[in-house]
Design a protein around this motif. Sequence first.
Motif, PDB file in Angstrom:
ATOM      1  N   TYR A 197       0.841  -1.190   0.000  1.00 12.61           N
ATOM      2  CA  TYR A 197       0.000   0.000   0.000  1.00 12.61           C
ATOM      3  C   TYR A 197       0.879   1.245   0.000  1.00 12.61           C
ATOM      4  O   TYR A 197       1.875   1.308   0.713  1.00 12.61           O
ATOM      5  CB  TYR A 197      -0.874   0.059   1.252  1.00 12.61           C
ATOM      6  CG  TYR A 197      -1.878  -1.050   1.375  1.00 12.61           C
ATOM      7  CD1 TYR A 197      -3.085  -1.004   0.679  1.00 12.61           C
ATOM      8  CD2 TYR A 197      -1.642  -2.138   2.214  1.00 12.61           C
ATOM      9  CE1 TYR A 197      -4.020  -2.020   0.801  1.00 12.61           C
ATOM     10  CE2 TYR A 197      -2.580  -3.150   2.345  1.00 12.61           C
ATOM     11  CZ  TYR A 197      -3.762  -3.093   1.637  1.00 12.61           C
ATOM     12  OH  TYR A 197      -4.682  -4.101   1.760  1.00 12.61           O
TER      13      TYR A 197
ATOM     14  N   GLY B 171     -12.489   7.101   0.576  1.00 15.22           N
ATOM     15  CA  GLY B 171     -13.519   6.578   1.463  1.00 15.22           C
ATOM     16  C   GLY B 171     -13.653   5.068   1.462  1.00 15.22           C
ATOM     17  O   GLY B 171     -14.410   4.505   2.270  1.00 15.22           O
ATOM     18  N   ASP B 172     -12.932   4.367   0.630  1.00 18.82           N
ATOM     19  CA  ASP B 172     -13.001   2.908   0.559  1.00 18.82           C
ATOM     20  C   ASP B 172     -12.517   2.298   1.877  1.00 18.82           C
ATOM     21  O   ASP B 172     -11.502   2.732   2.426  1.00 18.82           O
ATOM     22  CB  ASP B 172     -12.131   2.426  -0.607  1.00 18.82           C
ATOM     23  CG  ASP B 172     -12.262   0.950  -0.862  1.00 18.82           C
ATOM     24  OD1 ASP B 172     -11.850   0.146   0.013  1.00 18.82           O
ATOM     25  OD2 ASP B 172     -12.761   0.582  -1.946  1.00 18.82           O
ATOM     26  N   PRO B 173     -13.223   1.298   2.430  1.00 19.02           N
ATOM     27  CA  PRO B 173     -12.787   0.683   3.697  1.00 19.02           C
ATOM     28  C   PRO B 173     -11.356   0.134   3.641  1.00 19.02           C
ATOM     29  O   PRO B 173     -10.620   0.235   4.625  1.00 19.02           O
ATOM     30  CB  PRO B 173     -13.802  -0.439   3.920  1.00 19.02           C
ATOM     31  CG  PRO B 173     -15.016  -0.010   3.164  1.00 19.02           C
ATOM     32  CD  PRO B 173     -14.509   0.754   1.969  1.00 19.02           C
ATOM     33  N   GLU B 174     -10.957  -0.427   2.499  1.00 23.41           N
ATOM     34  CA  GLU B 174      -9.586  -0.940   2.388  1.00 23.41           C
ATOM     35  C   GLU B 174      -8.577   0.205   2.450  1.00 23.41           C
ATOM     36  O   GLU B 174      -7.475   0.047   2.977  1.00 23.41           O
ATOM     37  CB  GLU B 174      -9.405  -1.752   1.111  1.00 23.41           C
ATOM     38  CG  GLU B 174      -8.063  -2.463   1.054  1.00 23.41           C
ATOM     39  CD  GLU B 174      -7.876  -3.326  -0.184  1.00 23.41           C
ATOM     40  OE1 GLU B 174      -6.804  -3.949  -0.291  1.00 23.41           O
ATOM     41  OE2 GLU B 174      -8.777  -3.370  -1.050  1.00 23.41           O
TER      42      GLU B 174
ATOM     43  N   GLY C  81      -8.928   2.840   4.287  1.00 19.99           N
ATOM     44  CA  GLY C  81      -8.808   3.131   5.710  1.00 19.99           C
ATOM     45  C   GLY C  81      -7.843   2.186   6.400  1.00 19.99           C
ATOM     46  O   GLY C  81      -7.013   2.610   7.212  1.00 19.99           O
ATOM     47  N   ARG C  82      -7.924   0.917   6.073  1.00 15.89           N
ATOM     48  CA  ARG C  82      -6.985  -0.076   6.630  1.00 15.89           C
ATOM     49  C   ARG C  82      -5.566   0.242   6.187  1.00 15.89           C
ATOM     50  O   ARG C  82      -4.624   0.166   6.983  1.00 15.89           O
ATOM     51  CB  ARG C  82      -7.388  -1.472   6.180  1.00 15.89           C
ATOM     52  CG  ARG C  82      -6.451  -2.555   6.623  1.00 15.89           C
ATOM     53  CD  ARG C  82      -7.022  -3.941   6.415  1.00 15.89           C
ATOM     54  NE  ARG C  82      -6.079  -5.002   6.216  1.00 15.89           N
ATOM     55  CZ  ARG C  82      -5.000  -5.269   6.919  1.00 15.89           C
ATOM     56  NH1 ARG C  82      -4.661  -4.497   7.918  1.00 15.89           N
ATOM     57  NH2 ARG C  82      -4.220  -6.289   6.656  1.00 15.89           N
TER      58      ARG C  82
ATOM     59  N   ARG D 225      -4.320   3.176   5.438  1.00 15.30           N
ATOM     60  CA  ARG D 225      -3.841   4.348   6.170  1.00 15.30           C
ATOM     61  C   ARG D 225      -3.376   3.964   7.578  1.00 15.30           C
ATOM     62  O   ARG D 225      -2.399   4.505   8.087  1.00 15.30           O
ATOM     63  CB  ARG D 225      -4.914   5.432   6.214  1.00 15.30           C
ATOM     64  CG  ARG D 225      -4.992   6.226   4.910  1.00 15.30           C
ATOM     65  CD  ARG D 225      -5.878   7.444   5.035  1.00 15.30           C
ATOM     66  NE  ARG D 225      -7.289   7.102   5.146  1.00 15.30           N
ATOM     67  CZ  ARG D 225      -8.073   6.809   4.120  1.00 15.30           C
ATOM     68  NH1 ARG D 225      -7.594   6.821   2.893  1.00 15.30           N
ATOM     69  NH2 ARG D 225      -9.340   6.515   4.311  1.00 15.30           N
TER      70      ARG D 225
END
Length: 139
Positions: free
Chosen positions: A42, A97-100, A102-103, A105
């Motif tokens: 990432y 805004g994607d949940p992945e 957030g992970r 970050r």
Amino acid sequence: MDAVAARSRFAAEPVARLATAGADGRPHVVPVVFAVDGDTLYTAVDDVKPKSTQRLRRLRNIAENPAVALLADRYDDDWSALWWVRADGTARVLEPGDPEAGRARLLLAERYEPYRAAPPPGPVIVVAVERWTGWAAAG
């Protein structure tokens, strides 16, 4: 160097270079900070370093051609200490805004203190690493 050793060396480095190419085939290489989670890498678009836009060439290139490579290396005047590792894979871009995203970050904040205070607000690049390769001068 086997894939496990290559991934381990890569993950321990603070900076890598991301290579992309657009539909025109022209290469584009930029330094990036990153987090490794197994065979997934990432990196995010932050606002810590000045950028004129968040719609960066690397993001446009990935949209046109998702094949990417990342390179981490170690230079030393003692050439017996030299090594490099390359992660080849397929990238995709996540909207903030994607949940992945957030992970991602959270993983980046674990590695980089500046991201704890100011998480990267921009898109996140996810690379599914298909091949880890590397070379080391010693063993």
